[in-house]
Structures are given as C-alpha cells and as structure tokens.
Scaffold this active site. Sequence first.
Site: not given
Length: 619
Positions: A23, A216, A87
């Site tokens: 992840d 999430d 990211k």
Amino acid sequence: MAKIAINIATGSLQQQEIIVGIDLGTTNSLVAIIHPESKKPVALKEHNSSSLVPSVIHFGKNANITVGNEAKQYLVSDPANTIFSVKRLMGKTYNDVKNNSASLAYKIIDDEYKLVKVQVGNIFYSPVELSSLILKELKKQAEHILKTPVSKAVITVPAYFNDAQRQATRDAGKLAGLDVLRIINEPTAASLAYGFGTSSNSSKGGEQAKTIAVYDLGGGTFDISILNINGGIFEVLSTNGDTYLGGDDFDAAVVDYWLTENTFAGEISTHRQILRLKAEEAKKYLSSNELFKTVYEEKEISISRENFEAVIKPIVERTIASCKNALKDAGLKKNEVDEIVMVGGSTRVPLVKEMVSAFFEKRLNDTVDPDEVVALGAAIQADILAGNTTDMLLLDITPLSLGLETMGGLMDVLLPRNSKIPARASRQYTTYKDGQSGMKIAVYQGERDMVKDNRRLAEFNLTGIPGMPAGMPKVEISFLINADGILVVNAKELRSGVEQSIEVKPQYGLTDEDVEKMLLDSMEHAKEDMDLRALTEAKTEGEQLLQTTEKFLQKNFDNLTRTEISETSLAMQALQLSLDMNDKNLIQTKTEELNDISRPYAERIMDYAVSKAMAGKKI
Ligand code: AMP
C-alpha cells in the site's frame, strides 16, 4: 498470451518466491504478505514497532537520503529538503497541482503543461524517482524482516488514478527493483481483505453479484468508491471524494476549539503548531474515552467527546455528501449497496462510523485494521497471482508491455504488461514538421524505456495525411488485442479520416525464458533507462523550443525590442550549449530561462494579433 499461473509462478526463478502486497500511501506506506503457515494476510513489522512507514524522504548532506520515521523528523527542522505527499504529484502536470503547491514546504518546478518535478538543491526529481525511494525502503525493510530477497509486488493505487498515474506507479516499482505484477485499486484490495470476491466468500454467500461501498478516510484524503463484484471480477462503478480532506482537518478543528476557548499570550501560529500534536493525541484518545485533558502553557485545556463531535460534524457531513454523489453517479439507491467497507485511520473515530452507518442504513465492515486493510488485500491478490489460490479465476494477460516508438526513440506504452485480454487502448499523436504527410508507426514489445532495447513487432506508414502545420493533425493510434492474443494496430488521422491498420502476433517466437529475461533486463537497467528517458525528453523539449523560438523570431522580428532580441539569442545559445553537453538538469534550467524570456513578448504579440483580428469583425 499466457495464463498468469504459468507466466509468473512457474518461471525459472524460485518456485516459492514471495510476492508482497504494497500500500503506497500519501502519508504512510506498508507491506503485507500471506503468512506461509497460517495462510492469512499479515502486515510486516519489526518487533514492537508499527507496520506503517511514513511516506517521507529527507535529502541530507553528502547525498545521505533517509526514508520513513527518520525522515519524518526533518519535516519541521529541514522542510525544504524533506519531501512528503509525493503521491499527490504522481502523473501530474504543474498546472494540475499549482493551486495546492502552497501547502508543500518544498519546491516544485516545471512549465505549465509538463510533468511536475521536485527541486532539492540543484537537482530535479520526478515523483516516480521519489516514490521509488519509498518503495526501495519498503523492499529493504521487508527483506530484513523476511530474511529473503523480495523482487515481486502488487501495488495499490486509488480507483480514480488515470493511466499516467498508474504507469508512473509501475515505473517507480521498476526503478526500485520490483517486478510489479499488478497495480490494483485500493477499494478492490480492501474488499478482498474482507473476503469479498474470493471463492471462499462466494461459497458462503452464493455466486451472486455484490455491490460494495468502500469509505476511505485517511490523514489528508477522502475517497468513496462504489464497486460491483461479479464472478471474481471487480468493476468500479463510481468514485468520489476530496483529495484535501481527512483526519488532519479533525486536528485543526480541535485546535480552533482550544484557541476560542482559551487565550494564550504570543504568536497564534506557534500555538497552532504545538497544539496540533496535542489535538491529534486528543482525537485518538476520544475514540475510546469521554474526556481528554492536558496542560499547555501552565493552563489545563480539555475537550469532551461531545464537543469534539460537534466540531468535526461538518467535516464528516462533507464526506456523506460525497457518498451521495458517488451513489448518484453509479445510478444506485443506498439500499442497493450490500456491504460498506471502512478504510483509513480516521474511520476509527466513532462519529464517523455512526454517520456512515446511519447514512447507508447498514452495519459496517470495520473489523480489519483500517490502516492495514489495503495492504492485506494486496497480499491476497499477490497470492492469487502466485497461483497459490487455485480456486480463483485465472485471466489471460499480456506478458510484456506493448507500445509505440515516439520522438527520440522512446517507448510509449499503450498496453502495460499484465493487462487483461481482450484489451484495448488508444492515444492521440501529432506531427512535428509542417506539411508532414506520413507518419511511421513502429510497434514494440518489452519493458525498456528506449525502443532499441525492446523487440520490434511491426512497422508501417500512415500515408496521405493532408498538408497541415506541425501539431495540427490528430492521429489516433489504437491497440486491440483479441481473445486469441492477436494485436490489431490501427492508425487514423481524425481530421481527414485517413486510416490504416495492421495485424501482429505479439508473442510469436517468444518462450517463457525470453519473457523472463526481458523483464530481468528491464529491472537491471531501470536506473539508466530512466535517466536516458529523462534526458531524451528534456532534449526533445529543448530542441522543439529552439525551433519554435527561431520561427517566432523570424516572423515577428520587427515587433520586438532590441533588448528582447539580444536576451533571446543569448538564452538560445545557452540552451543550445546545454543540449550539446547532454546535461539534463542544465537543459531543463536553460529551457525554462528561454521560456521565461519569450513568454511576455509572445503573449503581447498574441494579444495584439487577437485585438487586430477582432477590430475588423462586427459582433
Ligand atoms: P491513514 O492516512 O489511513 O494512515 O490515516 C491516518 C489518520 O488517521 C491520521 O489523521 C490519524 O490521526 C488518524 N488516526 C489514527 N488513529 C486514530 C484513532 N485511534 N482515532 C482517530 N483517528 C486516528
């Protein structure tokens, strides 16, 4: 084409090689595997430590690079050289991120429409290179814990990541020395961790299709994805969310509460910084207690669960609004959702659980650790790819990437390796010369960045493109692999309709060993390939800028001042010199300098041309 179980698990590499699930998160990253004895997914951690590795990189003196917990400590003491939230930059142009660049303490640089780079000292790093440093650290830690080399991985990405962002993640893996067998969606991984979509679950619940909402909420991002699972295939029906909403906002709300309830002498911003850490502590404490108290500047400050919930409620409501939108986009009513899966550290907050459960009118799946659930699911997917879970559906996949040659001999991948077949992909290209009537289309197979290192499958010419200025024609090239593994490449100039196509059998003459050798080569040469690609891209850009500036000067010579002309020709000479020197960073700097000099007068002349054109028109 090959079956996954053959290509990946039965090569001449060790039979039982571990494939890890990773992840790669905005704030934290982690690695999981299927435990060889218990056959259950577990997150890797050193004794007495957390499985989470902060996604932070610090560039210290003497090229000393640290990643993870150690790097995190420099966020405050050396922010300019400490990179976080990479990211958010993956596959993005400067234009995409410039509005949010103020929240980054480090320098990001590039032209409006080009891919973002991060500047540390006088070196430019791409988000791919930075992510690869995080992946390298994860690989190193995993190897240390497992006491065995780790070279194969499944990496997760958000469901909304586009092709460029997924490819960037793959490239980062490759650069870190990892063979990325699959990129899978984070919500898919989380669903797998709860057993949805695997046959063990379908035998419990029958084979019927299921609709799953994955909620999430992390530290700084919120995603809601609606998935449909049918026969082991996951389809993303819709995604929604906010890339700047998360637990950090809860912390900020607590700080605001304390600052209105108390008065402290001195600078507010200093208080904020210190109180933020206490606020996070309070938030976590209130997940299982009713009242948090602490002492700050000799005063007792406190917050009750009730007050905490009151201040964060508007933030949680924003996530519920996103859930509504996601349902609407998926064309579903909330009673059509079968399961809710909770992901991310902030879903530990009881109010979040209550509000999500109340909205969907359903019990939540929240028994798996919300920080680990995505990595655990990635480990399950890795195990399926390793062929260990034989009762799963095996899909046909492409063993090597398929792509085209572009400017400078670069490989432009249209179908990445491990794409499910049948598969289709298309992309638009254009000409680089005025009046260019033909275009060479060369199709390659392989993982290297320069086509000369890959395998040429076919080449043909698209001819008869009507004369147009460079950059005007739109040539759409599409790759279609049918169920028999035959690749059909089609090229069509969209303005004129000129079209041509060719059939290729990609795997003809390639054995499993050949495929494996090509993969190993690509990993061995990843760094030099990457550098060469970056240099080639910088050179192409620099050369094109020189050409367009030259043309512009010839056309508009009379409208420029003497200073503009002399500054421009000096900058052009400097750029030409950097091109001759083959120095990527220097080429980028000189390209930017020439752009900075020419932009103001180019805009002025454009404006003048537009106003002149408008003047003659009656509106
Ligand atoms: P993630 O990005 O998924 O790692 O989530 C990190 C976020 O979860 C941060 O904002 C943490 O403060 C928050 N978090 C972690 N543990 C708890 C907890 N026990 N209660 C509330 N929030 C938490």
